[in-house]
Design a protein around this motif. Structure first.
Motif, PDB file in Angstrom:
ATOM      1  N   LEU A 187      -2.144  59.969  58.151  1.00 22.31           N
ATOM      2  CA  LEU A 187      -1.983  60.698  56.898  1.00 22.31           C
ATOM      3  C   LEU A 187      -2.504  62.124  56.993  1.00 22.31           C
ATOM      4  N   ILE A 188      -3.654  62.297  57.620  1.00 19.83           N
ATOM      5  CA  ILE A 188      -4.312  63.612  57.596  1.00 19.83           C
ATOM      6  C   ILE A 188      -3.865  64.511  58.740  1.00 19.83           C
ATOM      7  N   VAL A 189      -3.637  63.930  59.913  1.00 20.81           N
ATOM      8  CA  VAL A 189      -3.235  64.738  61.065  1.00 20.81           C
ATOM      9  C   VAL A 189      -1.740  64.542  61.288  1.00 20.81           C
ATOM     10  N   PRO A 190      -0.906  65.493  60.906  1.00 14.08           N
ATOM     11  CA  PRO A 190       0.547  65.331  61.032  1.00 14.08           C
ATOM     12  C   PRO A 190       0.989  65.384  62.487  1.00 14.08           C
ATOM     13  N   ALA A 191       2.193  64.911  62.722  1.00 19.55           N
ATOM     14  CA  ALA A 191       2.767  65.005  64.063  1.00 19.55           C
ATOM     15  C   ALA A 191       2.948  66.474  64.441  1.00 19.55           C
ATOM     16  N   ALA A 192       2.995  66.740  65.742  1.00 21.47           N
ATOM     17  CA  ALA A 192       3.090  68.122  66.220  1.00 21.47           C
ATOM     18  C   ALA A 192       4.340  68.815  65.716  1.00 21.47           C
ATOM     19  N   ASN A 193       5.409  68.054  65.518  1.00 14.20           N
ATOM     20  CA  ASN A 193       6.679  68.649  65.080  1.00 14.20           C
ATOM     21  C   ASN A 193       6.863  68.591  63.564  1.00 14.20           C
ATOM     22  N   GLN A 194       5.796  68.227  62.840  1.00 14.28           N
ATOM     23  CA  GLN A 194       5.875  68.136  61.387  1.00 14.28           C
ATOM     24  C   GLN A 194       5.232  69.372  60.759  1.00 14.28           C
ATOM     25  N   SER A 195       5.979  70.121  60.021  1.00 14.19           N
ATOM     26  CA  SER A 195       5.479  71.351  59.411  1.00 14.19           C
ATOM     27  C   SER A 195       4.460  71.040  58.327  1.00 14.19           C
ATOM     28  N   ARG A 197      -9.338  68.660  71.470  1.00  8.74           N
ATOM     29  CA  ARG A 197      -8.334  69.028  70.473  1.00  8.74           C
ATOM     30  C   ARG A 197      -6.939  69.235  71.076  1.00  8.74           C
ATOM     31  N   GLY A 198      -6.593  68.392  72.018  1.00  9.88           N
ATOM     32  CA  GLY A 198      -5.253  68.456  72.585  1.00  9.88           C
ATOM     33  C   GLY A 198      -4.254  67.746  71.689  1.00  9.88           C
ATOM     34  N   ARG A 199      -3.013  67.670  72.152  1.00 10.24           N
ATOM     35  CA  ARG A 199      -1.966  67.018  71.365  1.00 10.24           C
ATOM     36  C   ARG A 199      -2.247  65.529  71.167  1.00 10.24           C
ATOM     37  N   ASP A 200      -3.028  64.954  72.081  1.00 10.64           N
ATOM     38  CA  ASP A 200      -3.319  63.528  71.966  1.00 10.64           C
ATOM     39  C   ASP A 200      -4.602  63.244  71.207  1.00 10.64           C
ATOM     40  N   ALA A 201      -5.223  64.257  70.617  1.00 11.67           N
ATOM     41  CA  ALA A 201      -6.466  64.050  69.878  1.00 11.67           C
ATOM     42  C   ALA A 201      -6.324  63.024  68.755  1.00 11.67           C
ATOM     43  N   PRO A 202      -5.227  63.036  67.951  1.00 15.33           N
ATOM     44  CA  PRO A 202      -5.098  62.020  66.902  1.00 15.33           C
ATOM     45  C   PRO A 202      -5.100  60.590  67.437  1.00 15.33           C
ATOM     46  N   LEU A 203      -4.513  60.400  68.620  1.00 16.62           N
ATOM     47  CA  LEU A 203      -4.507  59.064  69.211  1.00 16.62           C
ATOM     48  C   LEU A 203      -5.927  58.627  69.563  1.00 16.62           C
ATOM     49  N   ALA A 204      -6.700  59.564  70.080  1.00 17.37           N
ATOM     50  CA  ALA A 204      -8.092  59.269  70.418  1.00 17.37           C
ATOM     51  C   ALA A 204      -8.921  59.022  69.169  1.00 17.37           C
ATOM     52  N   ILE A 205      -8.647  59.772  68.098  1.00 14.01           N
ATOM     53  CA  ILE A 205      -9.384  59.594  66.842  1.00 14.01           C
ATOM     54  C   ILE A 205      -9.169  58.189  66.292  1.00 14.01           C
ATOM     55  N   ALA A 206      -7.919  57.750  66.240  1.00 11.26           N
ATOM     56  CA  ALA A 206      -7.625  56.410  65.720  1.00 11.26           C
ATOM     57  C   ALA A 206      -8.333  55.336  66.531  1.00 11.26           C
ATOM     58  N   ALA A 207      -8.306  55.473  67.850  1.00 16.51           N
ATOM     59  CA  ALA A 207      -8.965  54.485  68.707  1.00 16.51           C
ATOM     60  C   ALA A 207     -10.470  54.507  68.523  1.00 16.51           C
ATOM     61  N   LEU A 208     -11.047  55.706  68.477  1.00 16.72           N
ATOM     62  CA  LEU A 208     -12.500  55.845  68.393  1.00 16.72           C
ATOM     63  C   LEU A 208     -13.054  55.216  67.118  1.00 16.72           C
ATOM     64  N   PHE A 209     -12.430  55.497  65.978  1.00 21.07           N
ATOM     65  CA  PHE A 209     -12.986  54.996  64.725  1.00 21.07           C
ATOM     66  C   PHE A 209     -12.604  53.551  64.454  1.00 21.07           C
ATOM     67  N   ALA A 210     -11.539  53.072  65.079  1.00 20.43           N
ATOM     68  CA  ALA A 210     -11.280  51.631  65.047  1.00 20.43           C
ATOM     69  C   ALA A 210     -12.372  50.906  65.822  1.00 20.43           C
ATOM     70  N   MET A 211     -12.771  51.466  66.951  1.00 19.21           N
ATOM     71  CA  MET A 211     -13.876  50.890  67.716  1.00 19.21           C
ATOM     72  C   MET A 211     -15.164  50.903  66.905  1.00 19.21           C
ATOM     73  N   LEU A 212     -15.398  51.993  66.188  1.00 21.08           N
ATOM     74  CA  LEU A 212     -16.609  52.081  65.374  1.00 21.08           C
ATOM     75  C   LEU A 212     -16.613  50.995  64.299  1.00 21.08           C
ATOM     76  N   ALA A 213     -15.484  50.831  63.606  1.00 20.86           N
ATOM     77  CA  ALA A 213     -15.410  49.850  62.519  1.00 20.86           C
ATOM     78  C   ALA A 213     -15.679  48.441  63.019  1.00 20.86           C
ATOM     79  N   VAL A 214     -14.954  48.020  64.054  1.00 21.76           N
ATOM     80  CA  VAL A 214     -15.109  46.640  64.513  1.00 21.76           C
ATOM     81  C   VAL A 214     -16.374  46.469  65.346  1.00 21.76           C
ATOM     82  N   GLY A 215     -16.811  47.533  66.007  1.00 17.94           N
ATOM     83  CA  GLY A 215     -18.056  47.448  66.770  1.00 17.94           C
ATOM     84  C   GLY A 215     -19.252  47.212  65.874  1.00 17.94           C
ATOM     85  N   LEU A 216     -19.315  47.941  64.754  1.00 15.79           N
ATOM     86  CA  LEU A 216     -20.403  47.731  63.798  1.00 15.79           C
ATOM     87  C   LEU A 216     -20.278  46.369  63.124  1.00 15.79           C
TER      88      LEU A 216
END
Length: 446
Positions: A209-217, A398-417
């Motif tokens: 929702l917050i980080v749009p795709a690279a080709n999305q204006s 902050r590369g093009r794949d940063a959103p993918l890393a963000i989703a993985a990182l905070f999913a790990m945080l949620a289930v890890g805690l």
């Protein structure tokens, strides 16, 4: 032509894995040996077909898993040790006074068959991760996988709400529930595992929702522009997921999901270049909006119940103390992979945790240490933190794949805690979903 064929093959793999993990969850989270064994068989077939075709179209291609071979080598220690625990050893190896001489097993494991079975399942976790790493090598494919996973979790959340509120609180098989009546469990057997599943979906939704795709204006001229409609749908999916999450009544699950989503919102807004004060104000505004919506849905008493941890906390702390004492009796060898329940029965009685015998430790980290010992049991935990550090570096870059890393990182945080006080990651379906997200975040980019 070879590159085009490889892209088509990996796109087919990405769709297969994403849809596979969502549909497999329907079968009570794969929480039965026959169910996860059947799913693992399908994984093996997919892997054979994929690698045979990959060798045909790109015989010189370096596999993504090879670039992360140290992590796979460390992970292999777990199933190897589980097999060692299941091998016959001299009678009475370190069992001491825990069991009478005539009851002491001739192996390090209380249940060697269970250990061998668990080692196979763990090995298939590794194979699944290897496939995800291949499928998500392109950022566009990784984002497509996130979208499929998000809508899949949203569909599960919607079913959970319908089953609870419209269809008479039934199971996925259409029968009246015998446990956890009045709480959303979705296709899972218990509400806490469902909460872990939903938390991962919520983090994905926030990121998309917050980080749009690279080709999305970011400039949308009309109300019904593609970007606005897409974000509206993401918002709707998040509302459904959070409604189901609160309906689980899982105190720790809700708290961990909210914390992970809050931090995810801040990082996603920072990725878009917002100043710190805007990030804080935006996060607080979303919290207030979400809190108001939940209060309207569940009322003040329903919200306050989520934060009443007194009785549950006392029960679990008492049991965890006994479990830790049990760990210290066999700190190096453990009691055998998948042997928590028989191990716990060795010391059950007057635990201060009621008179029930737990079949789970309600703390995944304690389960690992009890079953595998403090050394090998720490291996999955260490790999978890290693993956988190790699993901943090990708987010910071902050590369093009940063959103993918963000989703993985905070999913790990949620289930890890959440796993500090529950067993969501002991459900195979949740593990497959988390591994999919982490694989998407870690995949070497083509």
């Amino acid at each position: 032509m070879m590159r085009s064929d490889t892209n088509k093959l990996n796109r087919a793999l990405a769709l297969t894995l994403s849809l596979g993990v969502i549909f497999s969850t329907v079968f009570i989270g794969l929480n039965r040996p026959l169910l996860w064994a059947g799913f693992s068989t399908m994984i093996g077939l997919v892997a054979m077909i994929y690698f045979a075709n990959l060798w045909r179209v790109a015989p010189n291609r370096t596999l993504a898993a090879r670039k992360l071979w140290p992590a796979f080598a460390c992970a292999a220690l777990v199933p190897i040790w589980a097999i060692v625990q299941s091998i016959a050893l001299p009678q009475g190896q370190g069992w001491g006074s825990l069991l009478s001489p005539d009851l002491q097993p001739s192996t390090l494991s209380l249940m060697p068959d269970a250990g061998r079975s668990a080692s196979v399942r763990f090995a298939f976790y590794g194979l699944w991760m290897a496939l995800v790493l291949e499928a998500a090598r392109r950022v566009s494919r990784g984002r497509l996988m996130l979208q499929i996973l998000f809508w899949g979790v949203s569909a599960h959340a919607l079913w959970g709400l319908l089953a609870l509120n419209v269809l008479g609180d039934i199971t996925v098989w259409g029968e009246a529930k015998t446990t956890y009546q009045g709480f959303a469990t979705g296709v899972f057997i218990n509400r806490n595992s469902f909460a872990s599943f939903l938390a991962m979906g919520a983090v994905i939704g926030v990121t998309l929702l917050i980080v749009p795709a690279a080709n999305q204006s970011s400039h949308r001229s009309t109300l019904l522009s593609h970007g606005n409609v897409t974000n509206g749908l993401y918002a709707l999916g998040l509302v459904i997921i959070f409604a189901a999450l609160f309906a689980t009544g899982s105190r720790l699950g809700v708290a961990c999901a909210l914390l992970a989503c809050l931090l995810c919102i801040g990082v996603c807004l920072a990725q878009r270049g917002l100043s710190a004060w805007r990030i804080v104000l935006g996060s607080l505004g979303l919290i207030a909006l979400g809190g108001g919506a939940m209060a309207l849905l569940y009322g003040k008493e329903g919200i306050l119940r989520l934060f009443d941890l007194s009785i549950a906390g006392d029960v679990r702390m008492a049991a965890w103390g006994r479990i830790w004492d049990l760990i210290l009796l066999r700190p190096l060898t453990g009691y055998g992979f998948e042997t928590f329940r028989p191990a716990y029965e060795l010391i059950h009685g007057g635990t201060g945790a009621g008179e029930q015998i737990w079949d789970r430790a309600h703390a995944t980290y304690l389960s690992l240490w009890l079953e595998l010992g403090l050394i090998i049991g720490t291996v999955p935990i260490a790999l978890f933190f290693w993956a988190a550090m790699v993901l943090v570096r990708r987010v910071h870059a902050r590369g093009r794949d940063a959103p993918l890393a963000i989703a993985a990182l905070f999913a790990m945080l949620a289930v890890g805690l959440h796993s500090l006080g529950d067993f969501g990651l002991e459900m195979p379906a949740n593990v497959f979903l988390l591994l999919t997200l982490v694989g998407i975040g870690l995949a070497p980019r083509a």
